[in-house]
Design an enzyme around this catalytic site. Sequence first.
Site, mmCIF file in Angstrom:
data_model
loop_
_atom_site.group_PDB
_atom_site.id
_atom_site.type_symbol
_atom_site.label_atom_id
_atom_site.label_comp_id
_atom_site.label_asym_id
_atom_site.label_seq_id
_atom_site.Cartn_x
_atom_site.Cartn_y
_atom_site.Cartn_z
ATOM 1 N N ASP A 207 52.917 38.745 47.520
ATOM 2 C CA ASP A 207 54.067 39.155 46.733
ATOM 3 C C ASP A 207 55.070 37.992 46.710
ATOM 4 O O ASP A 207 54.998 37.086 47.547
ATOM 5 C CB ASP A 207 54.673 40.400 47.380
ATOM 6 C CG ASP A 207 55.891 40.920 46.643
ATOM 7 O OD1 ASP A 207 55.951 40.782 45.406
ATOM 8 O OD2 ASP A 207 56.792 41.463 47.311
ATOM 9 N N GLU B 163 58.996 38.316 45.646
ATOM 10 C CA GLU B 163 60.354 38.663 46.066
ATOM 11 C C GLU B 163 60.338 39.437 47.391
ATOM 12 O O GLU B 163 59.569 40.365 47.575
ATOM 13 C CB GLU B 163 61.040 39.490 44.984
ATOM 14 C CG GLU B 163 61.276 38.689 43.703
ATOM 15 C CD GLU B 163 61.890 39.537 42.610
ATOM 16 O OE1 GLU B 163 63.047 39.943 42.752
ATOM 17 O OE2 GLU B 163 61.183 39.817 41.623
ATOM 18 N N GLU C 103 65.304 38.784 46.756
ATOM 19 C CA GLU C 103 65.165 39.705 45.616
ATOM 20 C C GLU C 103 66.089 39.258 44.487
ATOM 21 O O GLU C 103 67.312 39.205 44.645
ATOM 22 C CB GLU C 103 65.513 41.132 46.042
ATOM 23 C CG GLU C 103 64.538 41.743 47.033
ATOM 24 C CD GLU C 103 63.268 42.263 46.368
ATOM 25 O OE1 GLU C 103 63.213 42.307 45.118
ATOM 26 O OE2 GLU C 103 62.342 42.633 47.105
ATOM 27 N N ARG D 232 67.127 49.492 34.758
ATOM 28 C CA ARG D 232 67.774 48.182 34.772
ATOM 29 C C ARG D 232 68.205 47.746 33.370
ATOM 30 O O ARG D 232 69.321 47.253 33.163
ATOM 31 C CB ARG D 232 66.809 47.136 35.342
ATOM 32 C CG ARG D 232 66.572 47.246 36.830
ATOM 33 C CD ARG D 232 65.382 46.410 37.242
ATOM 34 N NE ARG D 232 65.275 46.239 38.678
ATOM 35 C CZ ARG D 232 64.209 45.732 39.284
ATOM 36 N NH1 ARG D 232 63.161 45.333 38.572
ATOM 37 N NH2 ARG D 232 64.187 45.596 40.593
ATOM 38 N N SER E 70 53.074 39.023 41.260
ATOM 39 C CA SER E 70 54.439 39.552 41.226
ATOM 40 C C SER E 70 54.666 40.399 39.990
ATOM 41 O O SER E 70 54.109 40.132 38.923
ATOM 42 C CB SER E 70 55.438 38.386 41.243
ATOM 43 O OG SER E 70 56.757 38.859 41.111
ATOM 44 N N ASP E 71 55.524 41.402 40.135
ATOM 45 C CA ASP E 71 55.937 42.194 38.981
ATOM 46 C C ASP E 71 57.189 41.611 38.334
ATOM 47 O O ASP E 71 57.799 42.244 37.487
ATOM 48 C CB ASP E 71 56.162 43.652 39.376
ATOM 49 C CG ASP E 71 54.851 44.419 39.477
ATOM 50 O OD1 ASP E 71 53.857 43.974 38.889
ATOM 51 O OD2 ASP E 71 54.815 45.468 40.156
ATOM 52 N N LYS F 41 48.945 44.314 40.288
ATOM 53 C CA LYS F 41 48.508 43.692 41.549
ATOM 54 C C LYS F 41 47.142 44.220 41.980
ATOM 55 O O LYS F 41 46.238 43.434 42.308
ATOM 56 C CB LYS F 41 49.558 43.921 42.637
ATOM 57 C CG LYS F 41 50.894 43.260 42.304
ATOM 58 C CD LYS F 41 51.904 43.412 43.414
ATOM 59 C CE LYS F 41 53.241 42.836 42.991
ATOM 60 N NZ LYS F 41 54.193 42.739 44.110
ATOM 61 N N ASP G 222 55.858 43.480 50.612
ATOM 62 C CA ASP G 222 56.884 44.241 51.331
ATOM 63 C C ASP G 222 57.222 45.583 50.701
ATOM 64 O O ASP G 222 57.961 46.367 51.299
ATOM 65 C CB ASP G 222 58.163 43.405 51.426
ATOM 66 C CG ASP G 222 58.844 43.196 50.074
ATOM 67 O OD1 ASP G 222 58.130 43.152 49.044
ATOM 68 O OD2 ASP G 222 60.075 43.075 50.040
ATOM 69 N N ASN H 175 54.975 48.662 45.474
ATOM 70 C CA ASN H 175 54.036 48.158 44.477
ATOM 71 C C ASN H 175 53.034 47.148 45.041
ATOM 72 O O ASN H 175 52.174 46.660 44.323
ATOM 73 C CB ASN H 175 54.779 47.568 43.266
ATOM 74 C CG ASN H 175 55.628 46.358 43.629
ATOM 75 O OD1 ASN H 175 55.986 46.150 44.781
ATOM 76 N ND2 ASN H 175 55.967 45.569 42.630
#
Length: 199
Positions: A7, A9, A15, A46, A90-91, A133, A152, A155
């Site tokens: 991952d 972030e 983040e 968001r 990563s997303d 992922k 972490d 996801n």
Amino acid sequence: MTITCLDLEGVLVPEIWIAFADAVNIPELRRTTRDEPDYDKLMKYRIAILKEHGLGLKEIQDTIKTIDPLPGAKKFLDELRSCCQTIILSDTFEQFAAPLMEKLGQPTIFCNTLQVAENGEIIGYKMRCENSKLTTVKALQSIGYETIASGDSFNDLGMIKASKAGFLFRSTEKIINDYPQYPAFTEYSELLDAIKKNI
């Protein structure tokens, strides 16, 4: 043949959304995949907040320019890449990741793309694939690779579960307690040792 999937972030860099939330003083934007398992719901939330405050891609990219990798992250990544193939899954989005990849020594990253209007407004996003992922890990396995995964957040659990070895890194107490079968580390040296033992 093993590929390590990491991952981004929270593992290698801070983040992005939390840094941006603090920069523009909008606490609601501090919500991340550690808090919300449903990524589509999180991104719509968001985007609505950005629209409400008249904020777009440029403002987020200005914040990203000020972000450095977490202390020790580049050294860890360099050492990991010297002993096995490594891909960051990563997303996040291409428009966010580029300056961070430069600071990390241009590792390979698979991520998503933002849909941006001509005026810079973020109007949507395009995922590379569903469950990106997990889907990527399964695709690597289908062409003869074994995978090791670490992350972490919620996801990351799919790729961790599907890999021959999976580790939590600087995760939340809730995730660590809910998934005690996965070793949880806070130091890069611990994570590096665990990966090396499984290569």
